[in-house]
Design an enzyme around this catalytic site. Sequence first.
Site, PDB file in Angstrom:
ATOM      1  N   ASP A 187       2.297   3.741   0.408  1.00 30.42           N
ATOM      2  CA  ASP A 187       1.532   4.803  -0.251  1.00 30.42           C
ATOM      3  C   ASP A 187       0.121   4.897   0.336  1.00 30.42           C
ATOM      4  O   ASP A 187      -0.750   5.549  -0.225  1.00 30.42           O
ATOM      5  CB  ASP A 187       1.489   4.625  -1.772  1.00 30.42           C
ATOM      6  CG  ASP A 187       0.832   3.321  -2.228  1.00 30.42           C
ATOM      7  OD1 ASP A 187       0.281   2.596  -1.376  1.00 30.42           O
ATOM      8  OD2 ASP A 187       0.874   3.030  -3.445  1.00 30.42           O
TER       9      ASP A 187
ATOM     10  N   ALA B 165       2.209  -0.974  -1.315  1.00 26.18           N
ATOM     11  CA  ALA B 165       2.031  -0.102  -2.480  1.00 26.18           C
ATOM     12  C   ALA B 165       0.858  -0.633  -3.277  1.00 26.18           C
ATOM     13  O   ALA B 165       0.895  -1.768  -3.745  1.00 26.18           O
ATOM     14  CB  ALA B 165       3.298  -0.080  -3.335  1.00 26.18           C
ATOM     15  N   HIS B 166      -0.184   0.181  -3.388  1.00 32.01           N
ATOM     16  CA  HIS B 166      -1.378  -0.278  -4.095  1.00 32.01           C
ATOM     17  C   HIS B 166      -2.101   0.831  -4.838  1.00 32.01           C
ATOM     18  O   HIS B 166      -2.988   0.551  -5.643  1.00 32.01           O
ATOM     19  CB  HIS B 166      -2.361  -0.906  -3.100  1.00 32.01           C
ATOM     20  CG  HIS B 166      -3.059   0.103  -2.242  1.00 32.01           C
ATOM     21  ND1 HIS B 166      -2.458   0.693  -1.159  1.00 32.01           N
ATOM     22  CD2 HIS B 166      -4.306   0.642  -2.337  1.00 32.01           C
ATOM     23  CE1 HIS B 166      -3.304   1.543  -0.600  1.00 32.01           C
ATOM     24  NE2 HIS B 166      -4.421   1.539  -1.303  1.00 32.01           N
ATOM     25  N   ARG B 167      -1.765   2.091  -4.594  1.00 33.93           N
ATOM     26  CA  ARG B 167      -2.540   3.186  -5.186  1.00 33.93           C
ATOM     27  C   ARG B 167      -2.397   3.200  -6.704  1.00 33.93           C
ATOM     28  O   ARG B 167      -1.309   2.961  -7.250  1.00 33.93           O
ATOM     29  CB  ARG B 167      -2.104   4.534  -4.611  1.00 33.93           C
ATOM     30  CG  ARG B 167      -2.605   4.772  -3.198  1.00 33.93           C
ATOM     31  CD  ARG B 167      -2.320   6.184  -2.736  1.00 33.93           C
ATOM     32  NE  ARG B 167      -2.895   6.406  -1.422  1.00 33.93           N
ATOM     33  CZ  ARG B 167      -4.135   6.825  -1.194  1.00 33.93           C
ATOM     34  NH1 ARG B 167      -4.939   7.068  -2.212  1.00 33.93           N
ATOM     35  NH2 ARG B 167      -4.573   6.999   0.024  1.00 33.93           N
ATOM     36  N   ALA B 168      -3.489   3.536  -7.372  1.00 38.56           N
ATOM     37  CA  ALA B 168      -3.504   3.506  -8.833  1.00 38.56           C
ATOM     38  C   ALA B 168      -2.416   4.392  -9.420  1.00 38.56           C
ATOM     39  O   ALA B 168      -1.771   4.028 -10.415  1.00 38.56           O
ATOM     40  CB  ALA B 168      -4.882   3.935  -9.346  1.00 38.56           C
TER      41      ALA B 168
END
Length: 371
Positions: A284, A207-210
């Site tokens: 994500d 999980a890394h999306r802004a």
Amino acid sequence: MSDTAVTIVLGTRPEIIKLAPVIDACEERGVGYSVVHTGQHYSEELDAVFFDQLELPTPDHNLAVGSGSHSAQTGAMIREIESVFLDEEPEVVLVQGDTNTVLAGSIAASKLDCVLGHVEAGLRSFDRGMPEEVNRVLADHAADYLFCPTDQAARYLREEGVPVDRIEVTGNTIVDSVIGYRDLAAEKSRVLAENDLTADEFCLLTAHRAENVDDRARFSSLLDGVAGFASESGLDVVYPIHPRARERLDEFEIDLPSAITTVEPQDFLDFLRLESTARLVFTDSGGVQEEACILGTPCVTLRDNTERPETVDVGANRVVGVGPDAIAAGARDALDAGTDWENPFGDGRAADRILDLVGVGPATSVGGVSG
């Protein structure tokens, strides 16, 4: 006049992985090429590991642009990339995906009237709130060659009025990479032993999306949902945590659920090994959705949409958002459904098709592909 037939522009680790087969194909054909690394992902140590593991030559140009606002970063890239193009005068410029690097390379190429090929063209989430969606749309409409991973991607482009003679279905180069390196990962990676993991007895989380990690409520909900399923199923969760996400955990003072164990970001072979041996992947990431599908690992996507609908269509992926109940339900459904699906992304010869279509080096006999 330069001897450079192809200039490949990349700047992030997913681009390195997906363009590695194209670089290899240039080497095998004796095609003159150069690689421009913008430095959008600016972890020198991790980038060096990726190039080393994939046995790729050091980039010819490292622009070291680093972080910044979207506009500042993209503008700096355009200026530096243009300088390279003016010096090398490549026959073809290739970009891949949907990053700021792709947008900058596409703008620089189109302003200099270079022939531009967009690898992985035609993906659409239909969410203009995602910077990646804007990048991929603009790159597609600037490109002379649109190399689509699937028939669905080609249909989206035709519906947008892109001339059909620019559109080709080649398959996705990620299949080339996964097929090429899966066995090597199984042989060389020690990531399971180092993290006390047993194949098929853990879940993998990315999980890394802004839109997820920069929103405290969404990030907390996402983590609670994954942890809830972990407790219910008795499966551990390993989370190679992106620096951005780690910063947000600290900033938002989020207590990580005990069912989730964070580890440092992984190199390509170790991450491939985690993906291929996990019981289930929560993500994500668009690229991870593809890789899990190719590897036969069920995937639950922690977003409200996906630009990889083919993974959903074949039964490999569930798009559930970040609500805890929806995450748990999607995970249960994914595990109950099994893994008997067909890879929709091609046969692992996308790189050869791309070079055949742009007409550099000796042609192969791989023929067309249906995604």
